[in-house]
Design a protein around this motif. Sequence first.
Motif, mmCIF file in Angstrom:
data_model
loop_
_atom_site.group_PDB
_atom_site.id
_atom_site.type_symbol
_atom_site.label_atom_id
_atom_site.label_comp_id
_atom_site.label_asym_id
_atom_site.label_seq_id
_atom_site.Cartn_x
_atom_site.Cartn_y
_atom_site.Cartn_z
ATOM 1 N N LYS A 89 17.842 36.828 77.070
ATOM 2 C CA LYS A 89 16.599 36.138 76.947
ATOM 3 C C LYS A 89 16.229 35.564 78.475
ATOM 4 C CE LYS A 89 14.933 36.103 72.919
ATOM 5 N NZ LYS A 89 13.555 36.481 72.610
ATOM 6 N N PRO A 90 15.176 35.304 78.723
ATOM 7 C CA PRO A 90 14.023 35.789 77.878
ATOM 8 C C PRO A 90 13.517 37.170 77.943
ATOM 9 C CG PRO A 90 13.302 34.745 80.120
ATOM 10 C CD PRO A 90 14.879 34.624 80.174
ATOM 11 N N ASP A 91 12.606 37.468 76.986
ATOM 12 C CA ASP A 91 12.281 38.821 76.914
ATOM 13 C C ASP A 91 11.651 39.488 78.277
ATOM 14 O OD1 ASP A 91 12.942 38.608 74.441
ATOM 15 O OD2 ASP A 91 10.930 38.431 73.649
ATOM 16 N N SER A 92 11.023 38.575 79.057
ATOM 17 C CA SER A 92 10.430 38.876 80.381
ATOM 18 C C SER A 92 11.660 38.769 81.501
ATOM 19 C CB SER A 92 9.535 38.012 80.628
ATOM 20 O OG SER A 92 9.711 36.826 80.648
ATOM 21 N N LEU A 93 12.748 38.757 81.287
ATOM 22 C CA LEU A 93 13.774 38.641 82.427
ATOM 23 C C LEU A 93 13.781 39.741 83.205
ATOM 24 C CD1 LEU A 93 16.361 36.923 83.765
ATOM 25 C CD2 LEU A 93 17.829 38.250 82.114
ATOM 26 N N ASP A 134 8.326 43.007 88.945
ATOM 27 C CA ASP A 134 7.116 43.884 88.422
ATOM 28 C C ASP A 134 5.507 43.164 88.910
ATOM 29 O OD1 ASP A 134 9.119 45.235 87.533
ATOM 30 O OD2 ASP A 134 8.525 45.112 85.167
ATOM 31 N N ALA A 135 4.614 44.160 88.770
ATOM 32 C CA ALA A 135 3.203 43.502 88.920
ATOM 33 C C ALA A 135 3.139 42.210 88.155
ATOM 34 C CB ALA A 135 2.261 44.503 88.652
ATOM 35 N N GLY A 136 2.519 41.169 88.556
ATOM 36 C CA GLY A 136 2.370 40.043 87.948
ATOM 37 C C GLY A 136 3.499 39.224 88.023
ATOM 38 N N ALA A 137 4.458 39.199 89.012
ATOM 39 C CA ALA A 137 5.813 38.718 89.045
ATOM 40 C C ALA A 137 5.885 37.188 88.531
ATOM 41 C CB ALA A 137 6.631 38.973 90.382
#
Length: 149
Positions: free
Chosen positions: A124-128, A135-138
């Motif tokens: 967690k989190p899913d966006s780790l 990645d783009a939009g870091a």
Amino acid sequence: MKPRIPRIGVRALILHENRLLIVNAWPGGRPVLWCAPGGGVHAGASLPENLAREVHEETGIAITVGAPALVNEFHDPDSGFHQIEIFFRAQLAGPIPAHWTDPEGIVTHRRFVTRDELARLPHKPDSLAPAAWGDAGALSYDPLERILR
């Protein structure tokens, strides 16, 4: 369950040789869930100061704290626990110790993983991964997630 006041936490995104440092998230390593090192903030210290303290307590590693990379929020509807976390990019500021002990006994395992290895681990989190590897939009906001049970 009545919601409680949200807890504020800080976490470090530490890449070393393109591997991310992760730690177990619960005492005793059960359930198995991985996250970036960090923890709750203490009043009177800045977010970066809190983060350097937490990472050192959990891993024995000294860090230099950089820019924020992610704001994450999660909750447990059963207990009312709610946490807002700010993830910062960080760099190693010294050697990686061979031995360490978390004084609170929460972190019992730590490891550096590749992005592919992280994808195969419960974390967690899913966006780790997108936050850690830029990645783009870091810099992003990861909306309220339910804690795994």
